[in-house]
Design an enzyme around this catalytic site. Structure first.
Site, mmCIF file in Angstrom:
data_model
loop_
_atom_site.group_PDB
_atom_site.id
_atom_site.type_symbol
_atom_site.label_atom_id
_atom_site.label_comp_id
_atom_site.label_asym_id
_atom_site.label_seq_id
_atom_site.Cartn_x
_atom_site.Cartn_y
_atom_site.Cartn_z
ATOM 1 N N ASP A 10 0.870 -1.164 0.000
ATOM 2 C CA ASP A 10 0.000 0.000 0.000
ATOM 3 C C ASP A 10 0.914 1.223 0.000
ATOM 4 O O ASP A 10 2.115 1.124 0.297
ATOM 5 C CB ASP A 10 -0.899 -0.032 1.245
ATOM 6 C CG ASP A 10 -1.823 1.163 1.327
ATOM 7 O OD1 ASP A 10 -2.416 1.524 0.298
ATOM 8 O OD2 ASP A 10 -1.950 1.746 2.423
ATOM 9 N N ASP A 12 -0.176 5.114 0.853
ATOM 10 C CA ASP A 12 -0.419 6.163 1.841
ATOM 11 C C ASP A 12 -0.406 5.615 3.261
ATOM 12 O O ASP A 12 -1.074 4.616 3.567
ATOM 13 C CB ASP A 12 -1.757 6.841 1.564
ATOM 14 C CG ASP A 12 -1.794 7.485 0.185
ATOM 15 O OD1 ASP A 12 -0.735 7.930 -0.289
ATOM 16 O OD2 ASP A 12 -2.885 7.529 -0.420
ATOM 17 N N ASP A 185 -1.250 -0.259 6.120
ATOM 18 C CA ASP A 185 -1.602 0.361 7.398
ATOM 19 C C ASP A 185 -3.091 0.282 7.702
ATOM 20 O O ASP A 185 -3.500 0.551 8.826
ATOM 21 C CB ASP A 185 -1.242 1.853 7.353
ATOM 22 C CG ASP A 185 -2.188 2.636 6.441
ATOM 23 O OD1 ASP A 185 -3.019 3.408 6.944
ATOM 24 O OD2 ASP A 185 -2.135 2.433 5.210
#
Length: 223
Positions: A10, A12, A185
């Site tokens: 991922d 961001d 995250d």
């Protein structure tokens, strides 16, 4: 034979400690491309929906791409170059670069899989030295410029699993023939985290951290 290895990231809050789409929106406010008060109100509302797993991805992409689509290619690309220089590069940290390079040096296929659109994220992926990007793809008009409408399956929530499956199928592979690691995250990425061989909760959000702990997943606090 050893399985082909895929390292999925991922973007961001995983590889960079920021939300690139949100900060790009803030950047365009400074350029005078949008009404600051109204844009911030809507941008904050969409971001809250994302955090709460209630985001309408089609509505958000139409909103988030409207300003740069309206500017045209030359002006938008020049602005994005300034955004990279003034904002993004200050958030690319050596430890994140080293993690990506570790997988590249091991011969893994490294892919960034992000729910942010391709216009915003392609230059960021290149800054990490990553050519394979699964972002939210956009339709193009007759001139080749973006329209702001999503093309194909958006790489968001369950769509990330679909996009990886499409990548595998195009190479004559399936999940059983690869060893996969995914760094994320976000609780929004639970479908792909549950699909891979090695889920890594990276700088996990408030809901992903306890779930990762309960399941015995690796937790990496990169920042």
């Amino acid at each position: 034979m050893n399985a082909r290895k895929l390292a999925l990231f991922d973007l961001d809050h995983t590889l960079i400690p920021m939300d690139s789409d949100y900060s790009w929106g803030e950047f365009t406010m400074g350029l005078g491309w949008v009404d600051p008060a109204e844009f911030k109100r809507q941008n904050d509302a969409f971001y809250a929906h994302y955090q709460n797993e209630t985001l309408d991805i089609d509505a958000y992409v139409r909103f988030s791409t409207a300003a740069f689509c309206a500017q045209g290619a030359e002006k938008a690309l020049a602005a994005h170059a300034k955004y990279m220089e003034q904002v993004v590069h200050t958030f690319i940290h050596p430890q994140a670069q080293a993690l990506v390079r570790q997988h590249q040096d091991a011969g893994d296929d490294v892919i960034i899989v992000t729910a942010t659109n391709e216009f915003v994220t392609r230059p960021i992926a290149k800054a990490f030295g990553v050519d394979e990007l699964m972002a939210v793809d956009l339709e193009r008009d007759s001139t080749g410029w973006f329209t702001g409408t999503i093309r194909g399956t958006p790489s968001f929530r369950e769509g990330k699993v679909t996009r990886v499956e499409e990548w595998l199928t195009a190479r004559g592979l399936d999940w059983s023939q690869v060893e996969t690691t995914f760094y994320s995250d976000s609780i929004n990425d639970l479908p792909l985290l549950e699909k891979v061989n090695h889920p890594v909760a990276t700088n996990p959000d408030a809901r992903l951290r306890p779930l990762a702990q309960a399941r015995g997943w690796r937790i990496l606090d990169l920042f």
